[in-house]
Design a protein around this motif. Sequence first.
Motif, mmCIF file in Angstrom:
data_model
loop_
_atom_site.group_PDB
_atom_site.id
_atom_site.type_symbol
_atom_site.label_atom_id
_atom_site.label_comp_id
_atom_site.label_asym_id
_atom_site.label_seq_id
_atom_site.Cartn_x
_atom_site.Cartn_y
_atom_site.Cartn_z
ATOM 1 N N UNK A 74 0.822 -1.220 0.000
ATOM 2 C CA UNK A 74 0.000 0.000 0.000
ATOM 3 C C UNK A 74 0.849 1.260 0.000
ATOM 4 N N UNK A 75 2.027 1.196 0.596
ATOM 5 C CA UNK A 75 2.900 2.363 0.691
ATOM 6 C C UNK A 75 4.003 2.363 -0.357
ATOM 7 N N UNK A 76 3.995 1.373 -1.252
ATOM 8 C CA UNK A 76 5.066 1.265 -2.262
ATOM 9 C C UNK A 76 6.440 1.319 -1.600
ATOM 10 N N UNK A 77 6.574 0.651 -0.491
ATOM 11 C CA UNK A 77 7.781 0.757 0.325
ATOM 12 C C UNK A 77 8.311 -0.626 0.672
ATOM 13 N N UNK A 78 9.626 -0.724 0.662
ATOM 14 C CA UNK A 78 10.318 -1.934 1.093
ATOM 15 C C UNK A 78 11.213 -1.551 2.264
ATOM 16 N N UNK A 79 11.255 -2.408 3.266
ATOM 17 C CA UNK A 79 12.026 -2.137 4.471
ATOM 18 C C UNK A 79 13.151 -3.155 4.628
ATOM 19 N N UNK A 80 14.173 -2.729 5.342
ATOM 20 C CA UNK A 80 15.232 -3.638 5.763
ATOM 21 C C UNK A 80 15.470 -3.388 7.246
ATOM 22 N N UNK A 81 15.014 -4.325 8.066
ATOM 23 C CA UNK A 81 15.256 -4.253 9.498
ATOM 24 C C UNK A 81 16.605 -4.894 9.782
ATOM 25 N N UNK A 82 17.505 -4.132 10.366
ATOM 26 C CA UNK A 82 18.855 -4.616 10.619
ATOM 27 C C UNK A 82 19.091 -4.651 12.125
ATOM 28 N N UNK A 83 19.312 -5.832 12.646
ATOM 29 C CA UNK A 83 19.574 -6.027 14.072
ATOM 30 C C UNK A 83 20.977 -6.567 14.291
ATOM 31 N N UNK A 84 21.440 -6.498 15.519
ATOM 32 C CA UNK A 84 22.769 -7.028 15.882
ATOM 33 C C UNK A 84 23.829 -6.534 14.908
ATOM 34 N N UNK A 85 23.823 -5.251 14.660
ATOM 35 C CA UNK A 85 24.737 -4.686 13.667
ATOM 36 C C UNK A 85 26.184 -4.806 14.098
ATOM 37 N N UNK A 86 27.041 -5.000 13.104
ATOM 38 C CA UNK A 86 28.473 -5.181 13.329
ATOM 39 C C UNK A 86 29.233 -4.093 12.571
#
Length: 122
Positions: A74-86
Amino acid sequence: QLQLVESGGGLVQPGGSLRLACVASRFIYYHAVGWFRQAPGKEREGVSCISSSSNNTHYADSVKGRFTMSRDIARNTVYLQMNSLKPEDTAVYYCAALFMSPKCPVDGMKDWGKGTLVTVSS
């Protein structure tokens, strides 16, 4: 031409989290959308991909279990959730799209955003 705009980058400490967003100028359900990154002095590499016409996602081994990609139609959006970043995740992150594709070949993506910088440092 499809316009893509990334946001959400920034400075984060090791172990922290960020969520990147990629907003498209029009409906992208029929596009494969990928996240790519390029660190200084290194080649651009694929991080994750969501296939066209589905929610099937694929991840590079280096981010499996830490990063999650999702699509909001609906929002024409793609997300990337990034956890435990190094620290080695530090790079400019790009999103890119390719119409009607099950995969996201780094040399074959048609439309690219300008990128957002992610810096992981204490």
